[in-house]
Design a protein around this motif. Structure first.
Motif, PDB file in Angstrom:
ATOM      1  N   UNK A 193       0.839  -1.204   0.000  1.00 14.28           N
ATOM      2  CA  UNK A 193       0.000   0.000   0.000  1.00 14.28           C
ATOM      3  C   UNK A 193       0.874   1.255   0.000  1.00 14.28           C
ATOM      4  N   UNK A 194       1.918   1.261   0.825  1.00 15.24           N
ATOM      5  CA  UNK A 194       2.820   2.409   0.859  1.00 15.24           C
ATOM      6  C   UNK A 194       3.456   2.641  -0.510  1.00 15.24           C
ATOM      7  N   UNK A 195       3.848   1.557  -1.175  1.00 20.36           N
ATOM      8  CA  UNK A 195       4.452   1.700  -2.503  1.00 20.36           C
ATOM      9  C   UNK A 195       3.438   2.264  -3.498  1.00 20.36           C
ATOM     10  N   UNK A 196       2.199   1.803  -3.411  1.00 22.46           N
ATOM     11  CA  UNK A 196       1.157   2.338  -4.289  1.00 22.46           C
ATOM     12  C   UNK A 196       0.935   3.832  -4.058  1.00 22.46           C
ATOM     13  N   UNK A 197       1.153   4.284  -2.821  1.00 21.03           N
ATOM     14  CA  UNK A 197       0.973   5.703  -2.495  1.00 21.03           C
ATOM     15  C   UNK A 197       2.222   6.527  -2.784  1.00 21.03           C
ATOM     16  N   UNK A 198       3.286   5.873  -3.235  1.00 21.17           N
ATOM     17  CA  UNK A 198       4.527   6.585  -3.488  1.00 21.17           C
ATOM     18  C   UNK A 198       5.266   6.965  -2.225  1.00 21.17           C
ATOM     19  N   UNK A 199       5.016   6.239  -1.136  1.00 22.91           N
ATOM     20  CA  UNK A 199       5.639   6.531   0.154  1.00 22.91           C
ATOM     21  C   UNK A 199       6.795   5.575   0.440  1.00 22.91           C
ATOM     22  N   UNK A 200       7.662   5.957   1.322  1.00 20.81           N
ATOM     23  CA  UNK A 200       8.822   5.164   1.686  1.00 20.81           C
ATOM     24  C   UNK A 200       8.384   3.836   2.312  1.00 20.81           C
ATOM     25  N   UNK A 201       9.042   2.730   1.922  1.00 14.60           N
ATOM     26  CA  UNK A 201       8.626   1.426   2.429  1.00 14.60           C
ATOM     27  C   UNK A 201       9.779   0.422   2.516  1.00 14.60           C
ATOM     28  N   UNK A 202      11.013   0.893   2.503  1.00 11.95           N
ATOM     29  CA  UNK A 202      12.163  -0.020   2.562  1.00 11.95           C
ATOM     30  C   UNK A 202      12.193  -0.812   3.876  1.00 11.95           C
ATOM     31  N   UNK A 203      11.852  -0.156   4.965  1.00 15.03           N
ATOM     32  CA  UNK A 203      11.877  -0.844   6.263  1.00 15.03           C
ATOM     33  C   UNK A 203      10.854  -1.977   6.285  1.00 15.03           C
ATOM     34  N   UNK A 204       9.638  -1.691   5.803  1.00 11.27           N
ATOM     35  CA  UNK A 204       8.599  -2.718   5.768  1.00 11.27           C
ATOM     36  C   UNK A 204       8.998  -3.863   4.838  1.00 11.27           C
ATOM     37  N   UNK A 205       9.563  -3.515   3.689  1.00  9.43           N
ATOM     38  CA  UNK A 205       9.972  -4.524   2.723  1.00  9.43           C
ATOM     39  C   UNK A 205      11.024  -5.464   3.298  1.00  9.43           C
ATOM     40  N   UNK A 206      12.010  -4.897   3.959  1.00  9.99           N
ATOM     41  CA  UNK A 206      13.088  -5.718   4.511  1.00  9.99           C
ATOM     42  C   UNK A 206      12.616  -6.586   5.672  1.00  9.99           C
ATOM     43  N   UNK A 207      11.681  -6.059   6.474  1.00  6.77           N
ATOM     44  CA  UNK A 207      11.172  -6.870   7.582  1.00  6.77           C
ATOM     45  C   UNK A 207      10.377  -8.057   7.062  1.00  6.77           C
ATOM     46  N   UNK A 208       9.628  -7.860   5.988  1.00  5.09           N
ATOM     47  CA  UNK A 208       8.851  -8.944   5.386  1.00  5.09           C
ATOM     48  C   UNK A 208       9.771  -9.978   4.742  1.00  5.09           C
ATOM     49  N   UNK A 209      10.812  -9.506   4.070  1.00  7.45           N
ATOM     50  CA  UNK A 209      11.749 -10.440   3.434  1.00  7.45           C
ATOM     51  C   UNK A 209      12.555 -11.220   4.465  1.00  7.45           C
TER      52      UNK A 209
END
Length: 383
Positions: free
Chosen positions: A302-318
């Protein structure tokens, strides 16, 4: 805050769920046993619109949002973990090509990727450069109207079945990360050789090494600006890591569903296994962990769809998605008893397959480094 999927997304999930259970799940172990990449199923996914989710409509895709792409990763992962590469790889490659490639490359390759007629891989990793992607040694030297590529790529998904690869090489070696460029390289070019691996899992994905010996690539096949390849793919990893998490969770949730049915029926000492807390509590623990990571993944999308920063969320999921999924599948294997340790059931293969993605697209340690940098600050990054 609204955690509800749209009606269109719910319908899409239902279509993929039915397809996954009816057509993918019954043959999931077949391709592993036979060592085959089911290219006909990549085409079938193309017909369902899965391959082109992140490809613009003008090039044969649907231009879907990231959340919808996540739904595809989760549902296909339930039926055939390895076919989810059609979601994850094509989403990453679709974004890179549609945003950075020349019109010529877009028109030639994107429709074929969306349809499933062509399979394209992404080649960054090298024998001495994995987590440290900026440490690659492959080179691309400009010679008139072509680049001449030399080097070796290792651990590349779809290496043995890919029709082309996005290959990253140094065009200005003295610039480090700032000297890397990306190229669309057809697999049939002279000087390009591929050697497959005998992997523990992910057999139908066809991992292997790619060797380049004076491979000549037209300048028009360069993707984006020269020396800008490293940064365009780093942003793409924030998407692929979220999709990988959902891919793994789909496989783990399917394993839990199958195991719940087993422990409700199988009796021990006069009552169903599910009656014992030693059986039910581990199932509850794994379900809860998977649910937490799943919703972190959808939040990241959702953050990526909104053009918002999401590296932290992405790395925690991975980091936690493959780990919790492997733990859950392992528990399911144990709860199903010794038959689950045979190849008569899909659990042993799911465990082998999921473990591979504890490595690919960033190890746990690499993702923790990303989170630490974002959470604590760049100047406090540990090595």
């Amino acid at each position: 805050m609204n955690f509800e999927f749209t009606e269109e997304q719910q319908e899409f999930r239902k279509i993929l769920s039915d397809f996954s259970k009816e057509e993918l799940l019954p043959n999931y172990t077949k391709w592993d046993r036979e060592g085959l990449t089911p290219k006909h199923l990549w085409k079938k996914l193309g017909e369902l619109g899965v391959n082109g989710l992140r490809i613009p409509e003008e090039y044969g895709g649907s231009g879907a949002d990231c959340i919808t792409t996540g739904i595809a990763a989760e549902e296909i992962g339930r039926g055939d973990f390895n076919l989810t590469y059609a979601v994850m790889l094509n989403a990453l490659i679709g974004e890179i090509l549609s945003k950075h490639a020349s019109d010529e490359i877009k028109q030639l390759w994107l429709p074929q990727i969306a349809s499933g007629n062509k399979i394209v891989g992404i080649a960054i990793t090298e024998p001495s450069a994995g987590t440290d992607a900026g440490g690659i040694q492959s080179t691309a030297r400009l010679d008139g109207d072509v680049y001449v590529l030399n080097g070796e790529k290792s651990g590349i998904s779809v290496a043995t079945c890919g029709d082309a690869f996005i290959i990253f090489a140094k065009t200005s070696p003295d610039l480090g990360n700032r000297g890397i460029s990306a190229f669309l390289v057809p697999a049939d070019l002279d000087g390009l050789e591929v050697k497959g691996y005998e992997d523990m899992g992910n057999i139908p994905v066809g991992r292997g090494s790619i060797y380049m010996h004076d491979v000549k690539v037209p300048v028009s096949n360069r993707i984006g600006l020269e020396n800008n390849g490293f940064y365009q793919v780093m942003n793409g990893f924030d998407l692929s890591r979220l999709l990988i998490g959902l891919q793994c969770i789909g496989a783990a949730m399917q394993s839990l569903d199958e195991t719940i049915e087993h422990v409700k029926i199988r009796e021990s000492f006069g009552k169903p296994l599910a009656k014992y807390q030693a059986v039910s509590f581990p199932i509850v623990t794994h379900y809860t962990q998977l649910e937490l990571v799943k919703w972190q993944a959808y939040r990241g999308l959702w953050l990526r769809d909104q053009g918002l920063k999401h590296s932290r969320e992405s790395s925690s999921v991975k980091w936690l998605g493959p780990k919790y999924s492997a733990d859950a599948i392992h528990e399911c294997l144990l709860l199903n008893g010794h038959y689950a340790y045979t190849k008569e059931m899909p659990l042993e293969q799911r465990l082998r397959d999921v473990i591979g993605l504890e490595i690919g697209d960033g190890t746990a340690q690499a993702n923790q480094m990303v989170i630490a940098k974002d959470l604590i600050g760049k100047e406090f990054r540990t090595v």
